[in-house]
Design a protein around this motif. Structure first.
Motif, mmCIF file in Angstrom:
data_model
loop_
_atom_site.group_PDB
_atom_site.id
_atom_site.type_symbol
_atom_site.label_atom_id
_atom_site.label_comp_id
_atom_site.label_asym_id
_atom_site.label_seq_id
_atom_site.Cartn_x
_atom_site.Cartn_y
_atom_site.Cartn_z
ATOM 1 N N GLY A 58 35.688 47.715 15.691
ATOM 2 C CA GLY A 58 36.169 49.095 15.817
ATOM 3 C C GLY A 58 37.063 49.518 14.669
ATOM 4 N N LEU A 59 37.863 50.511 14.936
ATOM 5 C CA LEU A 59 38.756 51.065 13.913
ATOM 6 C C LEU A 59 39.618 49.960 13.304
ATOM 7 C CD1 LEU A 59 39.943 53.756 12.717
ATOM 8 C CD2 LEU A 59 41.677 53.579 14.517
ATOM 9 N N ASP A 60 39.781 49.994 11.990
ATOM 10 C CA ASP A 60 40.688 49.057 11.327
ATOM 11 C C ASP A 60 42.119 49.433 11.693
ATOM 12 O OD1 ASP A 60 42.376 47.679 9.626
ATOM 13 O OD2 ASP A 60 40.869 47.591 8.032
ATOM 14 N N ALA A 100 31.468 41.332 19.445
ATOM 15 C CA ALA A 100 32.247 42.522 19.816
ATOM 16 C C ALA A 100 31.548 43.807 19.393
ATOM 17 C CB ALA A 100 33.630 42.451 19.158
ATOM 18 N N GLY A 104 35.684 51.824 18.023
ATOM 19 C CA GLY A 104 34.852 52.566 17.070
ATOM 20 C C GLY A 104 33.498 51.910 16.821
ATOM 21 N N PHE A 122 29.488 41.969 23.725
ATOM 22 C CA PHE A 122 30.380 42.482 24.777
ATOM 23 C C PHE A 122 30.934 43.825 24.332
ATOM 24 C CE2 PHE A 122 34.403 41.377 22.702
ATOM 25 C CZ PHE A 122 34.038 40.288 21.895
ATOM 26 N N GLU A 127 41.068 51.098 23.233
ATOM 27 C CA GLU A 127 41.973 52.231 22.964
ATOM 28 C C GLU A 127 42.968 52.400 24.111
ATOM 29 O OE1 GLU A 127 38.728 52.206 22.482
ATOM 30 O OE2 GLU A 127 38.138 53.428 20.759
ATOM 31 N N ILE A 132 46.141 54.577 22.633
ATOM 32 C CA ILE A 132 45.523 55.729 21.951
ATOM 33 C C ILE A 132 44.340 56.226 22.787
ATOM 34 C CG2 ILE A 132 46.319 55.126 19.633
ATOM 35 C CD1 ILE A 132 43.672 53.748 19.107
ATOM 36 N N GLY A 135 38.341 58.405 19.499
ATOM 37 C CA GLY A 135 38.360 59.545 18.585
ATOM 38 C C GLY A 135 37.091 59.678 17.772
HETATM 39 C C1 1HE Z 1 41.083 43.446 12.697
HETATM 40 C C2 1HE Z 1 40.480 44.155 13.775
HETATM 41 C C3 1HE Z 1 40.680 45.551 13.828
HETATM 42 C C4 1HE Z 1 40.010 42.063 13.981
HETATM 43 N N1 1HE Z 1 41.414 46.118 12.850
HETATM 44 N N2 1HE Z 1 41.801 44.070 11.761
HETATM 45 N N3 1HE Z 1 39.785 47.482 18.066
HETATM 46 C C5 1HE Z 1 40.406 46.514 18.787
HETATM 47 O O1 1HE Z 1 41.398 46.743 19.413
HETATM 48 C C6 1HE Z 1 39.776 45.151 18.711
HETATM 49 C C7 1HE Z 1 40.733 44.191 18.030
HETATM 50 N N4 1HE Z 1 40.083 42.915 17.708
HETATM 51 C C8 1HE Z 1 39.897 41.921 18.616
HETATM 52 O O2 1HE Z 1 40.123 42.081 19.821
HETATM 53 C C9 1HE Z 1 39.360 40.627 18.088
HETATM 54 O O3 1HE Z 1 39.607 40.585 16.686
HETATM 55 C C10 1HE Z 1 37.837 40.420 18.342
HETATM 56 C C11 1HE Z 1 37.597 40.164 19.844
HETATM 57 C C12 1HE Z 1 37.014 41.618 17.889
HETATM 58 C C13 1HE Z 1 37.360 39.203 17.520
HETATM 59 O O4 1HE Z 1 38.141 38.072 17.811
HETATM 60 P P1 1HE Z 1 38.115 36.829 16.814
HETATM 61 O O5 1HE Z 1 38.940 35.734 17.473
HETATM 62 O O6 1HE Z 1 36.714 36.499 16.430
HETATM 63 O O7 1HE Z 1 38.838 37.299 15.440
HETATM 64 P P2 1HE Z 1 40.400 37.537 15.161
HETATM 65 O O8 1HE Z 1 41.043 36.200 14.826
HETATM 66 O O9 1HE Z 1 41.049 38.312 16.240
HETATM 67 O O10 1HE Z 1 40.374 38.474 13.875
HETATM 68 C C14 1HE Z 1 40.008 37.967 12.590
HETATM 69 C C15 1HE Z 1 40.652 38.884 11.567
HETATM 70 O O11 1HE Z 1 40.142 40.201 11.717
HETATM 71 C C16 1HE Z 1 42.171 38.997 11.752
HETATM 72 O O12 1HE Z 1 42.741 39.208 10.489
HETATM 73 P P3 1HE Z 1 43.446 37.998 9.671
HETATM 74 O O13 1HE Z 1 43.848 38.600 8.360
HETATM 75 O O14 1HE Z 1 44.597 37.552 10.532
HETATM 76 O O15 1HE Z 1 42.409 36.908 9.541
HETATM 77 C C17 1HE Z 1 42.301 40.258 12.577
HETATM 78 O O16 1HE Z 1 43.564 40.884 12.405
HETATM 79 C C18 1HE Z 1 41.198 41.118 11.958
HETATM 80 N N5 1HE Z 1 40.766 42.158 12.868
HETATM 81 N N6 1HE Z 1 39.831 43.252 14.561
HETATM 82 C C19 1HE Z 1 41.953 45.382 11.857
HETATM 83 N N7 1HE Z 1 40.139 46.295 14.784
HETATM 84 C C20 1HE Z 1 37.552 56.436 15.896
HETATM 85 S S1 1HE Z 1 38.765 55.842 16.749
HETATM 86 C C21 1HE Z 1 38.309 54.288 17.278
HETATM 87 C C22 1HE Z 1 39.502 53.601 17.853
HETATM 88 C C23 1HE Z 1 39.299 52.132 17.982
HETATM 89 O O17 1HE Z 1 38.313 51.594 17.548
HETATM 90 S S2 1HE Z 1 40.529 51.290 18.771
HETATM 91 C C24 1HE Z 1 39.899 49.702 18.984
HETATM 92 C C25 1HE Z 1 40.285 48.806 17.851
#
Ligand code: 1HE
Length: 251
Positions: A58-60, A100, A104, A122, A127, A132, A135
């Protein structure tokens, strides 16, 4: 971060940022826009998929700096614009999902025309937990796929849906074994590519407007597009092929 490849009449678009779980920053989002705005002539279908162990996280979130209200509006509207490029571009788009497909990432998948999910997929809308709101168009597209109650549940409770649940609820149309999603998507894309262009156009550009309109307007639009498509030379040829035993039967 985004790689494209053309094979025959198909465009393959790979989100290639596995070290960040294919999280979408603005640069990546804008390159998705460019790709779907400049699909070369002759391409009949596109397939989008993710490198690594997830489709997209999703969103960074690291780029989610404090925005004022107008900046926030512009950012969301930018997502909307890019999702519309996918949904209302020149060719149908198949998303191949694994791991995942959240936030986004799910919004990108929802803007595509068909979703093929490998068993590891999955779905979630974190959000709700991040304080949040969606969006990138999820509040419009997801209720059409799974209904408002299921989306509300996902956001209120952080519920994570499995690939099988996603299939049952209508998030994906197909579930495959792990590693077989792309193969299935290519099989589907070849069928899509063999359709009359007017049929694919009607499904991409007219059906969504019919669904969004009232019954009276919807039925009229259906009649118009039915008459236009059946009068086309391509349709006439296909009908004749069937009547003279040259076309494939339904089964
Ligand atoms: C990220 C992101 C991210 C991973 N933005 N950096 N999305 C979320 O809330 C989902 C957040 N992510 C997770 O829950 C997990 O990362 C996952 C289940 C997707 C994957 O888990 P995993 O164990 O394979 O990886 P990880 O160890 O959590 O992440 C590896 C790296 O990716 C790590 O960075 P590193 O520098 O420490 O290695 C994480 O910080 C990075 N990373 N997900 C930034 N989302 C138009 S509006 C839409 C609004 C949204 O999408 S909100 C939902 C956001």
């Amino acid at each position: 971060m985004l790689q494209t490849e053309i094979k025959d009449e198909l465009l393959f678009v790979k989100i290639n940022r596995p070290e960040k779980r294919n999280a979408i920053n603005d640069e990546l989002l804008l390159s998705i826009e460019t790709v779907f705005t400049t699909i070369p002539a002759g391409i009949k279908c596109a397939i989008i998929y993710g490198e690594g162990s997830h489709f997209s996280a999703g969103l960074d979130l690291s780029a989610l700096r404090e925005r004022d209200i107008v900046e926030g509006l512009r950012h969301s509207r930018m997502w909307h614009r890019v999702m519309e490029r996918i949904q209302f571009g020149t060719v149908p788009v198949i998303a191949v999902l694994h791991g995942a497909c959240v936030g986004g990432g799910l919004e990108i998948a929802a803007a595509c025309h068909i979703r093929v999910a490998e068993k590891s997929t999955f779905y979630a809308l974190p959000e709700g937990q991040r304080g949040i709101f969606v969006g990138g168009g999820a509040s419009v597209r997801l209720p059409k796929l799974i209904g408002m109650a299921r989306m509300t549940d996902m956001m209120l409770t952080g519920r994570v849906l499995t690939a099988e649940e996603g299939l049952t609820y209508g998030l994906s149309q197909y579930v495959t074994e792990e590693g077989k999603g792309l193969e299935k998507a290519v099989e589907l894309a070849k069928k899509i590519a063999s359709n009359a262009e007017i049929t694919n156009y009607a499904l991409m550009h007219v059906l969504p407007k019919i669904v969004d309109s009232g019954q009276t307007e919807g039925l009229m639009m259906e009649s118009l597009i039915a008459a236009i498509s059946s009068a086309s030379p391509e349709a006439q040829k296909r009908l004749q092929d069937f009547l003279e035993g040259r076309a494939k039967k339904v089964i």
